[in-house]
Design an enzyme around this catalytic site. Structure first.
Site, mmCIF file in Angstrom:
data_model
loop_
_atom_site.group_PDB
_atom_site.id
_atom_site.type_symbol
_atom_site.label_atom_id
_atom_site.label_comp_id
_atom_site.label_asym_id
_atom_site.label_seq_id
_atom_site.Cartn_x
_atom_site.Cartn_y
_atom_site.Cartn_z
ATOM 1 N N HIS A 121 59.816 14.220 -38.981
ATOM 2 C CA HIS A 121 60.152 12.666 -40.043
ATOM 3 C C HIS A 121 59.263 11.863 -39.426
ATOM 4 O O HIS A 121 59.660 10.576 -38.716
ATOM 5 C CB HIS A 121 61.735 12.232 -40.123
ATOM 6 C CG HIS A 121 62.199 13.044 -40.847
ATOM 7 N ND1 HIS A 121 63.937 13.347 -41.025
ATOM 8 C CD2 HIS A 121 62.415 13.843 -41.849
ATOM 9 C CE1 HIS A 121 63.593 14.289 -42.190
ATOM 10 N NE2 HIS A 121 62.846 14.562 -42.060
ATOM 11 N N THR A 189 72.089 19.692 -37.507
ATOM 12 C CA THR A 189 72.120 19.283 -38.654
ATOM 13 C C THR A 189 72.593 19.853 -39.722
ATOM 14 O O THR A 189 73.318 20.680 -39.632
ATOM 15 C CB THR A 189 70.169 19.081 -39.346
ATOM 16 O OG1 THR A 189 70.305 18.954 -40.632
ATOM 17 C CG2 THR A 189 70.161 21.217 -39.173
ATOM 18 N N SER A 190 72.806 18.493 -40.611
ATOM 19 C CA SER A 190 73.784 19.463 -42.166
ATOM 20 C C SER A 190 72.940 20.585 -42.747
ATOM 21 O O SER A 190 73.915 20.658 -43.847
ATOM 22 C CB SER A 190 74.429 18.015 -42.694
ATOM 23 O OG SER A 190 73.177 17.151 -43.155
ATOM 24 N N ASN A 214 76.659 23.810 -34.466
ATOM 25 C CA ASN A 214 76.966 22.417 -34.739
ATOM 26 C C ASN A 214 78.851 22.301 -34.394
ATOM 27 O O ASN A 214 79.734 23.421 -34.781
ATOM 28 C CB ASN A 214 77.366 23.014 -36.608
ATOM 29 C CG ASN A 214 75.678 21.340 -36.674
ATOM 30 O OD1 ASN A 214 75.796 20.789 -36.520
ATOM 31 N ND2 ASN A 214 75.428 22.121 -37.833
ATOM 32 N N GLU A 216 80.555 22.015 -37.036
ATOM 33 C CA GLU A 216 81.311 22.292 -38.603
ATOM 34 C C GLU A 216 80.271 22.558 -38.431
ATOM 35 O O GLU A 216 78.847 22.427 -39.227
ATOM 36 C CB GLU A 216 81.871 21.580 -39.505
ATOM 37 C CG GLU A 216 81.543 19.723 -39.370
ATOM 38 C CD GLU A 216 82.113 18.854 -40.333
ATOM 39 O OE1 GLU A 216 82.070 18.370 -41.513
ATOM 40 O OE2 GLU A 216 83.264 18.674 -39.580
#
Ligand SMILES: [Zn+2]
Length: 250
Positions: A121, A189-190, A214, A216
């Site tokens: 990004h 990161t999701s 993570n 979760e």
């Protein structure tokens, strides 16, 4: 708290299935105090990104974008890498991490010592003139909202705004690294936003294992999941990987 057996399994997989490539997201930077954008209470809850941070909005009214991002960009030096960033740099220095793909724009991986980094990004270090393409490096950004180049052109951070295409070279490199790795380490990161969302499945299609660190479980559907903050889990994992390599036959 990650079970010892899971840490051991992950370390063994990383040594047995090289090369290792990492994919990191906002979670690892949040542990360094970097404000998050998408999470509840994040910047985009207060400021509609379509109004403040889309490429169309920027072209229409760059001052609006700079009015919310200016402080953060100018204070970038105040943020420090955490033990999670440092562990990834250590693995690279030891020849155990081939490449790091990040969705983060804060440059903390490079500050920690990582060298082989793809910034999907863009980044906040570089600011460039939309008129003459001259580059300025943070924090040496000319004053003003929006800041302007010596030539009078408007300055834009080298970050990917909403509605803007990813830098093609970065995207191409990320896809190639995911397809060529033996293990993909997904951190903080999701894995919901493209193209990061597709990198775990690309890695898996090419025979790699996905190992996730993570708070979760994400959409990455990892073979091995290590629950906890990156700053706690990654140093433990790096130590285990280094110990595991010592045991492995050369
Ligand atoms: Zn210029």
């Amino acid at each position: 708290m990650v079970a010892e057996s899971t840490l051991g399994e992950a370390a063994a997989a990383i040594v047995a299935r090289p090369p290792l490539v990492a994919l990191t997201g906002a979670g690892i930077s949040a542990e360094s105090g970097i404000p998050t954008f998408r999470s509840p209470g994040g910047l985009w809850e207060k400021f509609d990104p379509a109004v403040y941070a889309s490429i169309e909005a920027f072209r229409r009214d760059p001052a609006k974008y700079w009015s919310i991002r200016g402080e953060f960009i100018r204070n970038l030096d105040a943020y420090r890498p955490n033990p999670g960033h440092l562990a990834l740099a250590e693995l690279e220095a030891a020849g155990l991490l081939r490449h790091l793909i990040t969705q983060n724009i804060d440059g903390l991986h490079q500050k920690a010592g990582s060298r082989s980094v793809t910034e999907l990004h863009g980044n906040l270090r570089e600011i460039f003139c939309l008129a003459c393409r001259r580059r300025y490096l943070a924090p040496r950004i000319p004053p003003g909202t929006p800041p302007r180049c010596d030539c009078g052109g408007v300055l834009k951070p080298n970050t990917v705004l909403f509605g803007e295409a990813l830098p093609p070279a970065a995207l191409e490199r990320a896809l190639r690294e995911a397809a060529g790795c033996g293990c993909l380490l997904v951190v903080g990161t999701s894995a919901l936003v493209q193209p990061a969302a597709s990198l775990p499945s690309i890695a898996r299609e090419h025979g790699a294992w996905v190992i996730e660190v993570n708070l979760e479980r994400s959409a990455a559907a990892a073979e091995l999941f290590l629950e906890g903050p990156a700053g706690v889990v990654l140093p433990q994992l790096a130590a285990r990987v280094l110990a595991e390599r010592e045991k492995a036959p050369r």
